[in-house]
Design an enzyme around this catalytic site. Structure first.
Site, PDB file in Angstrom:
ATOM      1  N   THR A 166       0.773  -1.052  -0.369  1.00  0.00           N
ATOM      2  CA  THR A 166      -0.268  -0.109  -0.537  1.00  0.00           C
ATOM      3  C   THR A 166       1.001   1.156  -0.162  1.00  0.00           C
ATOM      4  O   THR A 166       1.785   1.114   0.349  1.00  0.00           O
ATOM      5  CB  THR A 166      -0.843   0.324   1.165  1.00  0.00           C
ATOM      6  OG1 THR A 166      -1.688  -0.827   1.607  1.00  0.00           O
ATOM      7  CG2 THR A 166      -1.314   1.638   1.035  1.00  0.00           C
ATOM      8  N   GLY A 196     -10.863  -2.843   2.287  1.00  0.00           N
ATOM      9  CA  GLY A 196      -9.749  -3.269   3.075  1.00  0.00           C
ATOM     10  C   GLY A 196      -9.382  -1.813   3.649  1.00  0.00           C
ATOM     11  O   GLY A 196     -10.930  -0.767   3.566  1.00  0.00           O
ATOM     12  N   ASP A 197      -8.772  -1.621   4.975  1.00  0.00           N
ATOM     13  CA  ASP A 197      -8.754  -0.520   5.624  1.00  0.00           C
ATOM     14  C   ASP A 197      -8.674   0.804   4.576  1.00  0.00           C
ATOM     15  O   ASP A 197      -8.948   1.888   6.067  1.00  0.00           O
ATOM     16  CB  ASP A 197      -7.626  -0.085   6.290  1.00  0.00           C
ATOM     17  CG  ASP A 197      -6.309  -1.128   5.629  1.00  0.00           C
ATOM     18  OD1 ASP A 197      -5.507  -1.301   5.233  1.00  0.00           O
ATOM     19  OD2 ASP A 197      -5.446   0.503   6.328  1.00  0.00           O
ATOM     20  N   THR A 217      -0.422   1.176   6.735  1.00  0.00           N
ATOM     21  CA  THR A 217      -0.213   0.220   5.708  1.00  0.00           C
ATOM     22  C   THR A 217       0.327  -1.084   6.661  1.00  0.00           C
ATOM     23  O   THR A 217       0.480  -1.834   7.231  1.00  0.00           O
ATOM     24  CB  THR A 217       0.793  -0.242   4.809  1.00  0.00           C
ATOM     25  OG1 THR A 217       0.804  -0.439   4.076  1.00  0.00           O
ATOM     26  CG2 THR A 217       2.263   0.795   6.054  1.00  0.00           C
TER      27      THR A 217
END
Length: 316
Positions: A166, A196-197, A217
């Site tokens: 990321t 995802g986050d 990340t």
């Protein structure tokens, strides 16, 4: 206020043959972002430019070079946040766009919303005149190889998730405004529609002028469980330094949910940190005309910005 920028190219395992490219990529991104700050530009413009530079670099799992989902397609997530007024824009599960971070910024500035997903984000991109990039163009040979390998019956996709990549950036500008930006292709062989986050405010990133900015990340589901970005700022609000806040939050994520990751942080007075619980994380920062960068724990190279720009233009 002296401007500062910090960038990361992802926490995880960086294979030997990719180390040089990862180092060069984060250094280039930090220098580009710092160039904007030095001319009096905003933290927001600086983080967007730094992340865009890494989205265009196939060494990273964002934009071109993103990993593939179970169907062999690229689906990307991105977020940007302005610490001045807590405005934020994000996109998730977007396809056929070269720079999701640019689309996230448009969501923040041109809509009343904070997050657009999949088809809706695609329609918005068309309305904004963002050119469509054929999905194939975003796929690298490496991503395709990895996807195929993960489809084999005895494969362990978990093993491949360690090489995450990321990308993100945080900055403070000469006016004391902070911003963050994060962009990713997600997890290799993920389910279609998995988010995802990265696109989730407080997990993939957070920025607030009162405390600072952070970009994260690592293992997305773990980051979401502890709302990692906001957790770090909370620790700084309690008086911790960026480094201590980052280490405390990463340690909590590891002990509480068994998750590994990395973070970059800048606080409201311009102190910064780049910390990780994984084996490696490529990172770079520029402050006081000095560039610092590294990949391994304890590794830190330093060059003057002028020297770095010279070697950059010579293609070293």
């Amino acid at each position: 206020m002296k401007p500062v920028i910090v960038v990361h190219g992802g926490a995880g395992r960086i294979f030997k043959e990719r180390e040089e490219g990862s180092r060069a990529g984060v250094v280039r991104a930090a220098l580009r972002g710092y160039g904007i700050l030095k001319q009096g530009g905003s933290a927001l413009d600086a983080v967007e430019e730094a992340v865009r530079s890494m989205e265009d670099d196939p060494h990273f799992n964002a934009g071109c070079g993103s990993v593939l989902n179970e169907k062999g397609e690229v689906e990307m997530d991105a977020i940007i946040m302005d610490g001045k007024n807590l405005d934020s824009g994000a996109v998730s599960a977007v396809k056929c766009i070269a720079n999701p971070i640019k689309l996230a910024r448009l969501v923040m500035e041109k809509t009343k919303h904070m997050l657009l997903t999949d088809h809706g984000a695609h329609l918005f991109a068309q309305a904004m005149g963002i050119p469509e990039t054929p999905g194939e163009k975003l796929i690298t040979e490496r991503s395709r190889e990895r996807w195929k390998k993960n489809l084999e019956p005895d494969s362990n996709p978990e093993e491949f998730q360690k090489d995450l990549g990321t990308v993100g950036a945080v900055a403070i500008d000469s006016e004391g405004n902070v911003a963050c930006a994060t962009s990713t292709g997600g997890l290799s062989n993920k389910l279609i529609g998995r988010v995802g986050d990265t696109a989730c405010i407080g997990s993939g990133g957070y920025a607030d002028n009162r405390s600072g900015a952070t970009s994260t990340t690592g293992h997305g589901e773990s980051i979401m469980k502890v709302v990692l970005a906001r957790l770090i700022l909370y620790h700084m609000e309690q008086g911790m330094s960026p480094e201590m806040a980052a280490d405390t939050a990463l340690d909590y994520m590891k002990t509480r949910v068994g998750g590994l990751g990395g973070v970059i942080v800048v606080n409201s007075s311009g102190e910064w940190a780049a910390r990780f619980s994984t084996k490696q994380m490529s990172w770079a920062t520029v402050k006081d005309e000095q560039l610092h960068y590294g990949i391994y724990a304890g590794e830190r190279h330093t060059k003057s910005v002028d020297e770095a720009l010279t070697s950059e233009s010579e293609g070293v």
